[in-house]
Design an enzyme around this catalytic site. Structure first.
Site, PDB file in Angstrom:
ATOM      1  N   ASP A   1      -2.375  -6.276 -10.036  1.00 18.79           N
ATOM      2  CA  ASP A   1      -1.863  -4.940 -10.075  1.00 18.79           C
ATOM      3  C   ASP A   1      -0.416  -5.497 -10.879  1.00 18.79           C
ATOM      4  O   ASP A   1       0.819  -5.165 -10.284  1.00 18.79           O
ATOM      5  CB  ASP A   1      -1.295  -5.229  -8.194  1.00 18.79           C
ATOM      6  CG  ASP A   1      -1.924  -4.483  -7.808  1.00 18.79           C
ATOM      7  OD1 ASP A   1      -3.628  -5.118  -7.416  1.00 18.79           O
ATOM      8  OD2 ASP A   1      -2.109  -4.733  -6.316  1.00 18.79           O
TER       9      ASP A   1
ATOM     10  N   LYS B   1      -8.446  -0.349  -6.211  1.00 20.13           N
ATOM     11  CA  LYS B   1      -8.270  -0.714  -4.354  1.00 20.13           C
ATOM     12  C   LYS B   1      -6.544   0.886  -3.986  1.00 20.13           C
ATOM     13  O   LYS B   1      -6.298   0.883  -5.259  1.00 20.13           O
ATOM     14  CB  LYS B   1      -8.093  -2.380  -3.640  1.00 20.13           C
ATOM     15  CG  LYS B   1      -6.888  -2.457  -4.408  1.00 20.13           C
ATOM     16  CD  LYS B   1      -6.594  -4.298  -4.466  1.00 20.13           C
ATOM     17  CE  LYS B   1      -5.556  -4.653  -4.858  1.00 20.13           C
ATOM     18  NZ  LYS B   1      -4.358  -4.168  -4.055  1.00 20.13           N
TER      19      LYS B   1
ATOM     20  N   CYS C   1      -0.327  -8.890  -2.192  1.00 21.98           N
ATOM     21  CA  CYS C   1      -1.464  -8.578  -2.943  1.00 21.98           C
ATOM     22  C   CYS C   1      -1.929 -10.198  -3.245  1.00 21.98           C
ATOM     23  O   CYS C   1      -2.913 -10.140  -3.297  1.00 21.98           O
ATOM     24  CB  CYS C   1      -1.551  -7.542  -3.942  1.00 21.98           C
ATOM     25  SG  CYS C   1      -0.773  -6.012  -3.052  1.00 21.98           S
TER      26      CYS C   1
END
Length: 227
Positions: A11, A129, A174
């Site tokens: 990310d 996602k 994450c």
């Protein structure tokens, strides 16, 4: 069998980067230089590169009214609440965030990262996602309730990957979830401490210690690649 290694970038998107990201991680831009170096030398050191993104799909980004958005609940960001767990009468704790990774507002991968990924396109796998508005999704492997799984495990096995090296944002969310799932799925897991940063910087060392208890190894990019 000779080990094969995948580099997983978690990310590294504009909304998670200072100075303008809606959910900017403090010092998040300091991970860029070591990550650039990893990508510049990827063909020598890695067999696969994975880039995860919080997105709804390649065409429709993180849904508005997502369960993780403080605006959805009329509450302040960085507040933890209980939300319904899908297919259950139980609840699950949900951290509420500023709206982020909404189409056209910071969902893109950082330009220096994307440029390097484009040059490595034959060895890059993108993992998207966050498409279920009722379930948050931290890990690059699965959503937070393990209701749905991304193609990542399949992609790693198809490439005969044995080891994964993880960097990105954020250490306490994450990155943490991705590293734990990598251990659960049986991959040797290395977290690069100079190429991760936490939302709550005061928890960084505690999270890294937790990941070591899960079986993760800690390393720096300088030690991993001899450049």
């Amino acid at each position: 069998m000779k080990p094969k290694t995948a580099l997983i970038l978690v990310d590294i998107q504009y909304d998670f980067l200072p100075p303008d990201g809606s959910l900017a991680v403090n010092e998040g831009n300091q991970i860029l230089e070591p990550t650039y170096k990893l990508l510049d030398n990827a063909r020598e050191y890695f067999d696969l590169v994975v880039a995860s993104q919080t997105l709804n799909s390649p065409y429709q980004d993180h849904p508005v009214s997502h369960v993780s958005f403080a605006s959805t609940h009329g509450k302040d960001p960085f507040t933890a609440i209980e939300v319904p767990k899908l297919h259950s009468e139980e609840t699950i704790t949900q951290m509420l965030w500023p709206d982020h990774c909404v189409q056209g507002t910071g969902c893109e991968l950082e330009a220096g990262i994307q440029t390097r990924l484009d040059k490595l396109s034959d060895m890059v796998q993108y993992i998207r996602k966050g498409d279920n508005i009722a379930v948050d999704s931290y890990s690059a492997f699965a959503d937070n309730q393990y209701i749905s799984f991304t193609p990542l495990t399949r992609a790693l096995h198809a490439a005969e990957i044995t080891d994964v090296v993880i960097c990105g944002l954020a250490t306490d969310y994450c990155v943490r979830a991705t590293a734990i799932d990598a251990c659960k799925f049986g991959f040797k897991t290395i977290v690069l401490v100079d190429a991760v940063r936490a939302v709550d910087g005061s928890q960084n060392e505690a999270v890294l210690a937790e990941l070591q208890r899960w079986g993760c190894e800690m390393a720096s990019s300088n030690n991993l690649i001899n450049v």
